[in-house]
Enzyme design. Structure first.
Site, PDB file in Angstrom:
ATOM      1  N   LYS A 170      42.053  32.598  39.358  1.00  0.00           N
ATOM      2  CA  LYS A 170      41.205  33.500  39.565  1.00  0.00           C
ATOM      3  C   LYS A 170      40.039  33.302  38.445  1.00  0.00           C
ATOM      4  CE  LYS A 170      44.084  36.943  41.334  1.00  0.00           C
ATOM      5  NZ  LYS A 170      45.322  37.859  41.354  1.00  0.00           N
TER       6      LYS A 170
ATOM      7  N   GLN B 171      47.342  41.864  36.890  1.00  0.00           N
ATOM      8  CA  GLN B 171      48.109  41.002  37.891  1.00  0.00           C
ATOM      9  C   GLN B 171      49.448  41.801  38.107  1.00  0.00           C
ATOM     10  OE1 GLN B 171      46.993  38.342  39.310  1.00  0.00           O
ATOM     11  NE2 GLN B 171      49.306  37.865  40.406  1.00  0.00           N
TER      12      GLN B 171
ATOM     13  N   ASP C 295      40.714  45.111  43.289  1.00  0.00           N
ATOM     14  CA  ASP C 295      41.795  45.041  44.046  1.00  0.00           C
ATOM     15  C   ASP C 295      41.879  46.065  45.299  1.00  0.00           C
ATOM     16  OD1 ASP C 295      43.683  42.957  43.584  1.00  0.00           O
ATOM     17  OD2 ASP C 295      44.393  43.933  41.758  1.00  0.00           O
TER      18      ASP C 295
HETATM   19  N1  GUN Z   1      49.853  39.592  42.665  1.00  0.00           N
HETATM   20  C1  GUN Z   1      49.745  38.778  43.875  1.00  0.00           C
HETATM   21  N2  GUN Z   1      48.789  39.118  44.510  1.00  0.00           N
HETATM   22  C2  GUN Z   1      48.045  39.970  43.707  1.00  0.00           C
HETATM   23  C3  GUN Z   1      46.951  40.754  44.027  1.00  0.00           C
HETATM   24  O1  GUN Z   1      45.711  40.278  44.893  1.00  0.00           O
HETATM   25  N3  GUN Z   1      46.343  41.647  42.908  1.00  0.00           N
HETATM   26  C4  GUN Z   1      47.191  41.756  41.890  1.00  0.00           C
HETATM   27  N4  GUN Z   1      46.588  42.619  41.051  1.00  0.00           N
HETATM   28  N5  GUN Z   1      48.301  41.407  41.781  1.00  0.00           N
HETATM   29  C5  GUN Z   1      48.556  40.450  42.680  1.00  0.00           C
END
Ligand code: GUN
Length: 298
Positions: A54, A98, A121
């Protein structure tokens, strides 16, 4: 005739490029970069890889990346204090914590502490509610990416029969809301659904997000259906192999003989998630500063 393979990798690359160009234009206008803060608590190896990806993708898209890696023992108070600081930081347009968090931390409480207008998100209940009632907010990245691929292939979804398999807050429920908003006739199927093959057989659109390897069989599909496979499951290793193969929730080889179009695993939905995260961050930055952006066009 074999199904068209929907190339999520290429689709995501094209979206990242578009977002990168618009982020450069944003910087020129706003006098600062759009900024995404990513918070990782603990050392979960998969999460470390995601967070690294990311960060790199954010920088490559002409945005600022703020990474906060905290030890697994971080207390709820410490994490909430960081979220509060990021909420108030004008250089931060988007915040992503995350998941999963270590067991002693309450994920819902942490998500609830994020400013809904920085919740790129789309996990905050305010954003779930906005999506449900048709207000402008943020939509979770994976289902929004699925929707982009569906409308790219099918155009208008009005009146199409869509079956979403899986009812998670992150994929299944928002996916159903998006399809409904696009005037599809939506069925949500899940582990207690009776006669799942019959339910799937009537669908023009199948979105599989159950997390069960190759559960959806080729002969469940209506010929010509568009199949979006959100699953990422690792099979047990073949003898002599260190790692098992990655497969989706759909039995791909048989399904491609019946479907009209299908996303592969890997290389389908997966790459779209980060590209949409960047898109949501770009949108957040424009909204925060009050610069116009044709949001529906990206
Ligand atoms: N863990 C796995 N995929 C995601 C996501 O898209 N966002 C977040 N915050 N955590 C994740």
């Amino acid at each position: 005739m074999a199904a068209e393979i929907i190339d999520g990798k290429a689709f995501a690359a094209s979206l990242r490029e578009k977002v990168g160009a618009l982020a450069a234009a944003f910087e020129a206008q706003a006098g600062r970069k759009a900024g995404l803060a990513v918070v990782l608590v603990g050392e979960d190896p998969a999460s470390q890889v995601y967070v690294g990806s990311k960060g790199k993708a954010t920088l490559a898209a002409n945005m600022a990346s703020f990474e906060h890696r905290l030890p697994a023992e971080t207390s709820a108070a410490e994490l909430l204090a960081l979220v509060d600081r990021l909420n108030r930081d004008p250089a931060v347009d988007g915040i992503l914590v995350q998941l999963p968090l270590p067991g002693h931390l309450d994920e819902q409480a942490v998500i609830a502490a994020i400013d809904p207008d920085k919740d790129v998100d789309g996990f905050h209940v305010i954003n779930a509610g906005r999506l449900a009632v048709g207000q402008r907010g943020f939509v979770p990245c994976t289902p929004l990416g699925c929707m982009m691929m569906l409308t790219d292939r099918l155009g208008d979804l009005s009146g199409l029969e869509a079956v979403v398999i899986g009812r998670s807050n992150i994929v299944g429920k928002p996916m159903a809301q998006l399809l409904l908003a696009a005037n599809a006739t939506v069925t949500m199927a899940h582990s207690r659904t009776k006669d799942l093959p019959d339910v799937v057989r009537r669908a023009d659109i199948v979105v599989a997000a159950v997390g069960r390897a190759e559960m959806v069989k080729g002969d469940w599909l209506k010929p010509g259906a568009t199949v979006i496979d959100v699953g990422i499951n690792r099979l047990a290793p073949e003898p002599g192999a260190a790692k098992g193969r990655l497969v989706g929730d759909v039995a791909f080889e048989k399904a491609r003989e019946v479907a009209g179009a299908i996303t592969p695993v890997p290389g389908g939905v997966g790459p779209m998630t980060i590209a949409v995260l960047l898109r949501n961050t770009l949108v957040a930055a424009h909204r925060n500063v009050g610069i116009a952006l044709a949001e529906d066009a990206i």
